[in-house]
Design a protein around this motif. Structure first.
Motif, PDB file in Angstrom:
ATOM      1  N   ALA A 160       0.673  -0.951  -0.479  1.00  0.00           N
ATOM      2  CA  ALA A 160      -0.094  -0.067   0.262  1.00  0.00           C
ATOM      3  C   ALA A 160       1.251   1.449   0.075  1.00  0.00           C
ATOM      4  O   ALA A 160       1.841   1.399   0.805  1.00  0.00           O
ATOM      5  N   PRO A 161       0.618   2.582  -0.345  1.00  0.00           N
ATOM      6  CA  PRO A 161       1.191   3.307  -0.798  1.00  0.00           C
ATOM      7  C   PRO A 161       1.343   4.415   0.724  1.00  0.00           C
ATOM      8  O   PRO A 161       0.464   4.327   1.529  1.00  0.00           O
ATOM      9  N   ASP A 162       2.454   4.881   0.644  1.00  0.00           N
ATOM     10  CA  ASP A 162       2.489   6.179   1.786  1.00  0.00           C
ATOM     11  C   ASP A 162       2.401   4.802   3.091  1.00  0.00           C
ATOM     12  O   ASP A 162       1.873   5.895   4.655  1.00  0.00           O
ATOM     13  N   MET A 163       3.036   3.536   3.456  1.00  0.00           N
ATOM     14  CA  MET A 163       2.822   3.030   4.738  1.00  0.00           C
ATOM     15  C   MET A 163       3.584   3.669   5.427  1.00  0.00           C
ATOM     16  O   MET A 163       4.616   3.254   5.829  1.00  0.00           O
ATOM     17  N   THR A 164       3.035   3.642   6.693  1.00  0.00           N
ATOM     18  CA  THR A 164       3.933   4.160   8.245  1.00  0.00           C
ATOM     19  C   THR A 164       2.755   3.466   9.229  1.00  0.00           C
ATOM     20  O   THR A 164       2.333   3.238   9.539  1.00  0.00           O
TER      21      THR A 164
END
Length: 341
Positions: free
Chosen positions: A167-171
């Motif tokens: 998934a994009p921009d996972m933090t």
């Protein structure tokens, strides 16, 4: 004459005395009039709604699956999209292995921009099991932004793991927020869903085995064998699998002779339902209650694969001959040890 007057006076006095002894009827006071007490109206006794009896799931039986195995009933595509911003497709529903052994459900939502997997395990099936402390950091504290990141939530009735892949921009913070949002939706659906209570009978479940003790058991039949714990995974499994496995009393042992692998086996409690309809199992001499089946071909360690069960628990083993014992003799000794677990 005076006597007559005196006599008359005495007679008159006697009459007055008699008259004074006669009670006159008392006057009735309006205030003293008795008012009838009204008969109290009986309050209806509330009828108690009987609590449904809990279904007792036998030691070797498969328990009911949470949400009846329907991921759409737990979490809709629209809810996943709203919580994560990922455009996902209809979920794939699955309940197998140790996850099914605790009544759990895996829901996988695949989208062009990433994949969401939620694993929903009922607290009833987990009992007092805990996620292995040594695995917490890998699954729920670290986060690989280009591979997979997961979070977990525990409610009164559920243990939920949410995993996000590519998934994009996972933090860490973002994934925890996604997981909280999804878990909230799932728990609300669970609370609103009529459910039949159940409990698991774990009579006869094998415990988590002491591998050194198992090695000593076999050493009585095949001299020189020792055992040690070999638990772990070649590839990290999903967090829901790890949790469900912990509730199924997992054992994984390596038995060696002079440093050479003789037996590699894993065992789980209560999963005999997986063998329903399986054929080819035969009783093992000298191992009361144990049935065994040898597989064809070779395992990863070039040994012969075996499956053994006592009708409640299941062991998968790979067996190699020793300098003094055949595969069949080692298998019989292992079955003999299992009959006493």
């Amino acid at each position: 004459m005076r006597r007559s007057l005196l006599a008359a006076a005495l007679v008159a006095a006697a009459v007055l005395v008699v008259a004074g002894c006669t009670s006159a009827p008392a006057a009735t006071s309006p205030a003293a009039t008795r008012t009838p007490t009204p008969t109290p109206i009986a309050t209806p006794t509330p009828i108690a709604t009987p609590t449904p009896e809990a279904l007792v799931v036998g030691p070797a039986e498969r328990p009911p699956v949470v949400f009846d195995g329907d991921c759409d009933a737990a979490l809709t595509v629209e809810q996943v999209d709203a919580a994560t911003g990922l455009a996902v497709e209809e979920p794939l529903s699955e309940s197998v292995g140790s996850i099914a052994n605790v009544g759990g459900l895996t829901c996988r939502y695949v989208g062009a921009d990433g994949t969401v997997q939620v694993q929903i395990l009922p607290a009833t099936g987990l009992g007092d099991s805990e996620f292995p402390p040594g695995e917490v950091d890998y699954y729920f504290e670290a986060c690989d932004p280009i591979w997979v990141c997961a979070s977990r939530t525990e409610t009164a009735g559920l243990w939920i793991a949410s995993s996000f892949e590519h998934a994009p921009d996972m933090t860490r913070e973002g994934v925890d927020a996604w997981g909280d949002a999804l878990s909230g939706q799932i728990d609300a659906a669970f609370e609103a869903t009529p459910k039949d209570p159940w409990e698991r009978d774990t009579t006869g479940w094998w415990p988590v085995l002491d591998c050194a003790a198992v090695g000593a058991q076999l050493a009585g039949a095949a001299e020189g064998i020792t055992g040690e714990d070999s638990s772990g995974y070649f590839d990290p499994p999903s967090p829901g699998f790890v949790m469900a496995n912990a509730a199924s009393h997992p054992s994984q042992c390596a038995l060696e002779e002079n440093g050479a692998l003789v037996v590699d086996f894993s065992a789980l409690a209560g999963v005999a339902w997986e063998l329903e309809g399986a054929t080819g199992f035969v009783p093992v001499d000298g191992a009361p209650g144990i049935q065994s089946k040898a597989g064809s071909g070779r395992g990863p360690f070039n040994g012969v694969p075996y499956v053994m069960t006592d009708g409640v628990n299941v062991m998968h083993a790979e067996i190699k001959p020793t300098s003094a014992w055949t595969v069949e003799e080692i298998a019989q000794a292992l079955a003999g040890a299992a009959s006493g677990w």
